[in-house]
Design a protein around this motif. Structure first.
Motif, PDB file in Angstrom:
ATOM      1  N   GLU A   3      10.683   3.100   6.250  1.00 10.79           N
ATOM      2  CA  GLU A   3       9.469   3.338   6.620  1.00 10.79           C
ATOM      3  C   GLU A   3       9.177   3.791   5.197  1.00 10.79           C
ATOM      4  O   GLU A   3       8.165   3.532   4.396  1.00 10.79           O
ATOM      5  CB  GLU A   3       8.744   3.384   7.681  1.00 10.79           C
ATOM      6  CG  GLU A   3       7.457   3.514   7.322  1.00 10.79           C
ATOM      7  CD  GLU A   3       6.674   4.084   8.548  1.00 10.79           C
ATOM      8  OE1 GLU A   3       7.258   4.478   9.594  1.00 10.79           O
ATOM      9  OE2 GLU A   3       5.509   4.246   8.519  1.00 10.79           O
ATOM     10  N   GLN A   6       9.504   1.699   1.795  1.00  9.46           N
ATOM     11  CA  GLN A   6       8.723   0.878   2.004  1.00  9.46           C
ATOM     12  C   GLN A   6       7.542   1.018   1.785  1.00  9.46           C
ATOM     13  O   GLN A   6       6.611   0.563   0.496  1.00  9.46           O
ATOM     14  CB  GLN A   6       8.055   0.229   3.562  1.00  9.46           C
ATOM     15  CG  GLN A   6       7.807  -0.809   3.009  1.00  9.46           C
ATOM     16  CD  GLN A   6       8.548  -2.433   3.025  1.00  9.46           C
ATOM     17  OE1 GLN A   6       9.461  -2.542   3.405  1.00  9.46           O
ATOM     18  NE2 GLN A   6       7.569  -2.783   1.220  1.00  9.46           N
TER      19      GLN A   6
ATOM     20  N   THR C 209       2.320  -1.563   6.776  1.00  8.14           N
ATOM     21  CA  THR C 209       3.662  -0.597   6.506  1.00  8.14           C
ATOM     22  C   THR C 209       3.324   0.117   7.456  1.00  8.14           C
ATOM     23  O   THR C 209       3.847  -0.247   8.763  1.00  8.14           O
ATOM     24  CB  THR C 209       4.355  -0.106   5.245  1.00  8.14           C
ATOM     25  OG1 THR C 209       4.199  -1.133   4.247  1.00  8.14           O
ATOM     26  CG2 THR C 209       5.460  -0.088   5.669  1.00  8.14           C
ATOM     27  N   LYS C 210       2.210   0.980   7.829  1.00  8.89           N
ATOM     28  CA  LYS C 210       1.984   1.475   8.981  1.00  8.89           C
ATOM     29  C   LYS C 210       1.504   1.661  10.435  1.00  8.89           C
ATOM     30  O   LYS C 210       2.206   1.920  11.363  1.00  8.89           O
ATOM     31  CB  LYS C 210       0.834   3.052   8.146  1.00  8.89           C
ATOM     32  CG  LYS C 210       0.567   4.099   9.369  1.00  8.89           C
ATOM     33  CD  LYS C 210      -0.333   4.850   8.794  1.00  8.89           C
ATOM     34  CE  LYS C 210      -0.674   6.432  10.095  1.00  8.89           C
ATOM     35  NZ  LYS C 210      -1.513   6.700   9.419  1.00  8.89           N
ATOM     36  N   ALA C 213       4.643  -0.414  11.912  1.00  9.18           N
ATOM     37  CA  ALA C 213       5.112   0.695  12.889  1.00  9.18           C
ATOM     38  C   ALA C 213       4.700   0.810  13.729  1.00  9.18           C
ATOM     39  O   ALA C 213       5.732   1.084  15.019  1.00  9.18           O
ATOM     40  CB  ALA C 213       5.297   2.092  11.394  1.00  9.18           C
TER      41      ALA C 213
END
Lengths: 301, 326, 375
Positions: A3, A6, C209-210, C213
């Motif tokens: 992450e 990314q 992206t967060k 997750a």
């Protein structure tokens, strides 16, 4: 960890665009010590012109995608550069000998004027670029999925910045620009046509801003007349962060700002992202009062 | 800066005073024959005049580039709103408190950054403005009400009389403007004002003459911030609802424009600038969606024709100078 | 010389800007954001209300008089709105239509109330606007709590267990997000993400992206369509197939244009019916003449609701044969009124809120069309 990487690529991609716009700020500032607040709106103009030319001329259909886009970029660059030069002539040149902040206010007026010109010409609704120009492929690198277009946009930004850097450092005109940035009066005495230098700066800076607008339009696909305000402020922040007036500084500042934003959003809070970026900026300026790459100028004595 | 022929002689200044008096009188009676809308436009002008006068101390007098003045305006407005709605403090009592809080905030903030050069200070203040706005939107400490802001702020009461209508607010706001102008004009002619003049024109010479530049700059910053805070208190009670969008970056830019366009350092200029910048968009309402376009154009034209502002700051002349000059 | 030119210019502008008045007409105010960030909404509002007024005038007007629409710009900002309201109040308007944003409407409410002018808001969904007991305030749009309830219901009915909520920190989106958050939590649904994006930005990959997750089953987005279009597009580029469900501020055909058909497909949203889906003959005819005049159908339902505001006011005047605001308000509050609007039958409760079920669930299909889902 995946992450993290990314987010790093996310930040670099955004930062590349900030950096490209920041170049225009920093070039004008370097020579004229003027914060050109209309720069963000020249960027918007680039995005809208690109859209108009794209849909009306159908370049990529006639010349193939690559040559078509290249010609489009050159056209947009030319038009926006011309607008920038006109703006300099009309709104900034009469103010060159006056207090510095007067020109800033004139620039703010120009910003409102340009923004509303675009709104009146194109209407207030959001405009959308055609979707089929750029390929929608993502590349997998070590578990990270990065859209090909992002990489392209980033590479184009870097190429433009590199070209500009070489132009400033290696050519006669570039040398003249650097000389005028250091001391206009002395440059004039050395036989440099300072007015011409300023004109060139106002062709290159807005030209790059226009191309940045085109890139944003092509990649994100959506343009509206207020977009320049947001990007303009970010790019100005980036230019200051790197040390305004300094071309590598604008690149570094832009990339760092992009990464700070992405990391702030990822690990602290999305809603506080911009506040975090500004806090980092303030801390950096407290430690390094002229930005990351800014030269420490001794006060006049 | 060359020697200028002093422009003031006795008859001139008499006309000037008479002219000012007439203008003030005209303003004072104007609400009696204007409708509620125009009175409210004048109220808006009055509030921005306060903000612009307070920024003028920082930007015009001390020469510190501040493009985040809305932050102090916001701190004052929110302090007043919170104290009034949560603690029941009458709004006119909240006025000095919001000023003090905004001033302290200004001091705290300016202390580490005051030494930054021009444009670096400018972006720092822009940043502070944005940080404050984002903090307000995100409901900092749970007291700012997030994006909704704070509503139900009381109207001011003076000796049992409740100020409610635009006409009544006119006298409250412009009364405060008058007090401000009086105080700031006195300040300009004081030791403090002379010190600021000196350090703005040449900080090094000022330092050399024994002026503690850092201290004076901080004082100016604090004073400007405090006054903006009090303007915030008046704004809160006039609107009865405040929300973060009233304290955006654009507001800071607007106040900045007023000061520079009116004439940085010149009190009359700043007030005239407020009339132009806040009043013109109202006059341009007839242009409908082209109204801001005309406004931007007018701004450029005015700046190009009056490059130092509409009423530029005139350098102070030694009173005895006219006797020395031929 | 220069100074003369500047002042001359200024005065020309002043005179040009001075308002023009027509005698013998019923004036109805329209307060709309024709400049600023919401200018596109304001433009549609202006077109719709003007067209309705023109149609009405062609049929002979109201009570034997022509109807004149007085437009004032609120700039989408509370301070400008309070001045716009003062200006309308002094121009002798009988009623005001508008406006879009809740905080903008709020800044104008007390001014209209103190001047006894009927106000019919069209896009201001914040709950508290009608909780103050204002006598002359109405709205043709539903409230946030209603939408929050429908949203929570829909999410649970679809069987999602882990929900991420994303808003944009505007008054409207935050209200809806809070409402949905509270209702879902109460019913034991897990909220794995709750945060806000910044409106006006273009790159949302960091947020996506967060979000990814946090591994949600569904993302509930309460903000507006320009940002959502970009989010859906960037989500597609990331190859992340999570479903999105959104609020009524995403109901705009431009959403599909921004996102692209393939990225928008499968997106769910709640909304009052979209303009093109309104099943009424009257509405279809109106949209046809609108499209003929302006080249495209109105973008959002909110502008259509401004048209409903206009119809509400003119019908009330026609039925009661008066422009007295107290009588008009009493008529509208009465509960017996049956006004046929563009979005169906319009009626108000005692608070001034519109009655009746309005929310529907829509899904975007592969062709980019908004398809009404069965209840």
């Amino acid at each position: 960890m995946e992450e993290f990487f990314q987010q790093l690529t996310n930040g670099l991609a955004v930062g590349g665009i900030y950096a490209l716009i920041a170049l225009g700020y920093t070039m004008v500032y370097g020579v004229l010590k003027l914060i050109n607040f209309a720069h963000g709106d020249l960027f918007t103009l680039g995005a809208y012109l690109g859209l108009s030319l794209l849909t009306s001329l159908g370049l990529s259909g006639r010349l193939g995608p690559l040559a078509g886009l290249l010609l489009l970029a050159l056209l947009v660059m030319g038009f926006v550069a011309l607008t920038g030069a006109l703006l300099e002539r009309a709104a900034y040149r009469p103010l060159r000998q006056s207090p510095r902040l007067s020109a800033v206010v004139s620039a703010l007026g120009a910003s409102i004027f340009l923004q509303n010109t675009i709104m009146l010409l194109y209407g207030a609704r959001i405009h959308v670029y055609p979707q089929d120009i750029l390929p929608k492929v993502a590349i997998d690198i070590g578990g990270l999925s990065i859209p090909l277009v992002r990489i392209l946009v980033f590479v184009v930004s870097l190429l433009l910045m590199g070209a500009l850097y070489l132009f400033i450092q290696r050519t006669r005109l570039g040398t003249a620009i650097r000389a005028a940035a250091i001391d206009q009066a002395a440059a004039r005495l050395m036989g440099i046509n300072v007015d011409q230098v300023i004109l060139i700066v106002f062709l290159i800076g807005p030209g790059l801003g226009g191309v940045a607008g085109l890139l944003v339009g092509l990649y994100y696909g959506q343009v509206n007349f207020t977009m320049g305000w947001v990007y303009g402020l970010k790019a100005f922040t980036a230019a200051i962060l790197g040390g305004i007036g300094n071309i590598p500084g604008a690149m570094v500042g832009g990339l760092i700002l992009g990464v700070i934003e992405a990391m702030g959003a990822a690990y602290i809070s999305v809603a506080w992202k911009d506040a975090i970026a500004f806090m980092v900026l303030i801390v950096i300026l407290i430690v390094r009062p002229t930005g990351i790459l800014g030269e420490r100028v001794a006060d006049k004595i | 800066m060359g020697f200028q022929q002093p422009v003031t002689n006795m008859t001139d200044s008499k006309y000037k005073i008479a002219g000012f008096g007439a203008l003030i009188l005209l303003l004072a009676v104007s609400p009696l024959f204007l409708n509620a809308y125009w009175v409210d436009v004048l109220n808006s002008v009055g509030l921005y005049a306060l903000l612009a006068l307070s920024l003028n101390v920082i930007l015009g007098d001390a020469g510190l580039y501040n493009m985040g003045h809305a932050a102090f305006f916001a701190v004052g407005a929110y302090a007043a709103a919170y104290l009034n709605t949560q603690c029941g403090l009458p709004i006119l009592w909240a006025l000095p408190v919001s000023g003090i809080l905004a001033g302290l905030f200004g001091l705290l903030l300016a202390r580490p950054v005051i030494h930054l050069r021009g444009d670096y200070l400018l972006i720092v203040t822009v940043g502070v403005g944005e940080i404050v706005r984002i903090a307000l939107i995100n409901n900092l400490f749970g007291i700012t009400g997030g994006p909704n802001g704070i509503f139900g702020i009381a109207r001011p009461e003076l000796f049992g009389f409740r100020i409610r209508r635009p006409l009544e607010f006119f006298y409250l706001i412009w009364g405060f403007v008058a007090v401000t102008v009086f105080l700031f004009a006195r300040l300009k002619n004081s030791r403090f004002g002379r010190a600021l003049d000196c350090l703005r024109e040449d900080p090094i010479a000022a330092e050399g003459s024994g002026i503690n530049t850092g201290r004076y700059q901080l004082l100016a910053f604090m004073l400007g911030a405090a006054w903006a805070g009090m303007a915030g208190c008046l704004y809160a009670t006039k609107m009865t609802i405040i929300s973060p969008e009233s304290f955006s970056f654009w507001e800071s830019v607007l106040i900045f424009i007023i000061v520079i366009l009116g004439g940085a350092g010149n009190i009359s200029g700043v007030i005239l600038g407020t009339f132009l910048i806040i009043g013109l968009p109202e006059l341009f309402r007839g242009f409908a969606s082209a109204r801001m376009w005309v406004f931007g154009l007018a701004m450029m034209i005015m700046m190009v024709f009056r490059t130092e502002g509409i009423l530029p700051h005139r350098p102070r002349l030694f009173k005895g100078l006219d006797r020395l000059l031929p | 010389m220069k100074r003369t030119v500047v002042w001359g210019l200024t005065w020309v502008m002043v005179l040009a800007g001075a308002g023009l008045g027509l005698a013998d007409s019923i004036k109805i105010g329209l307060m709309a954001p024709v400049t600023g960030s919401w200018a596109s909404e304001g433009e549609d509002m202006k077109h719709i209300v003007n067209l309705l007024a023109a149609e009405l005038n062609a049929k002979g007007g109201l009570l034997g008089q022509q109807v004149e629409v007085v437009l004032e710009d609120d700039g989408g900002d509370p301070r400008t709105a309070s001045l716009a309201a003062q200006r309308l109040a002094t121009q002798g308007v009988k009623a005001v239509i508008g406006t879009y944003g809740s905080s903008v409407t709020e800044a104008s409410q007390s001014i209209y109330d103190e001047s006894s002018i009927l106000q019919v808001a069209n896009g201001s969904t914040a709950i508290r606007l009608t909780e103050k007991g204002l006598k002359y305030f109405f709205r043709t749009c539903p409230r946030d709590d209603e939408q929050g309830r429908v949203a929570a219901q829909t999410i649970q009915k679809m069987g999602f267990k882990k929900v991420a909520i994303l808003h944009d920190n505007t008054s409207y989106a935050k209200g809806l997000a809070d409402e949905g958050n509270a209702l879902l939590k109460k019913d034991g649904v897990q909220i794995v993400f709750f945060d806000a994006l910044t409106p006006g930005e273009r790159d949302f990959t960091a947020i996506l992206t967060k979000l990814k997750a946090a591994k949600p089953d569904v993302v509930f987005f309460t903000g507006y369509f320009p940002e959502l279009g970009l989010i859906l597009r960037q989500k597609k580029e990331m190859n992340w197939p999570v479903p999105f469900i959104g609020g009524d501020a995403t109901n705009n055909p431009d959403l599909v244009k921004i996102a692209g058909k393939d990225a928008a497909a499968g997106y769910y949203f709640l909304s009052p019916p979209v303009p093109q889906d309104l099943p009424y003959e009257k509405t279809k005819a109106f949209l046809k003449s609108y499209t003929a005049k302006h080249g495209a159908a109105p973008g959002s339902i909110w502008a259509v609701l401004a048209g409903d505001g206009f119809l509400t006011v003119t019908e009330a005047i026609k039925t009661t044969k008066t422009t007295d605001p107290t009588k008009l308000a009493a008529f509208l509050h009465g509960g017996k009124q049956k006004i046929s609007g563009l979005t169906g039958e319009i009626g108000f409760n005692a608070k001034g809120d519109r009655v009746g079920e309005v929310y529907r669930v829509y899904r975007v299909d592969a062709g980019g069309n908004f398809v009404l889902q069965a209840k």
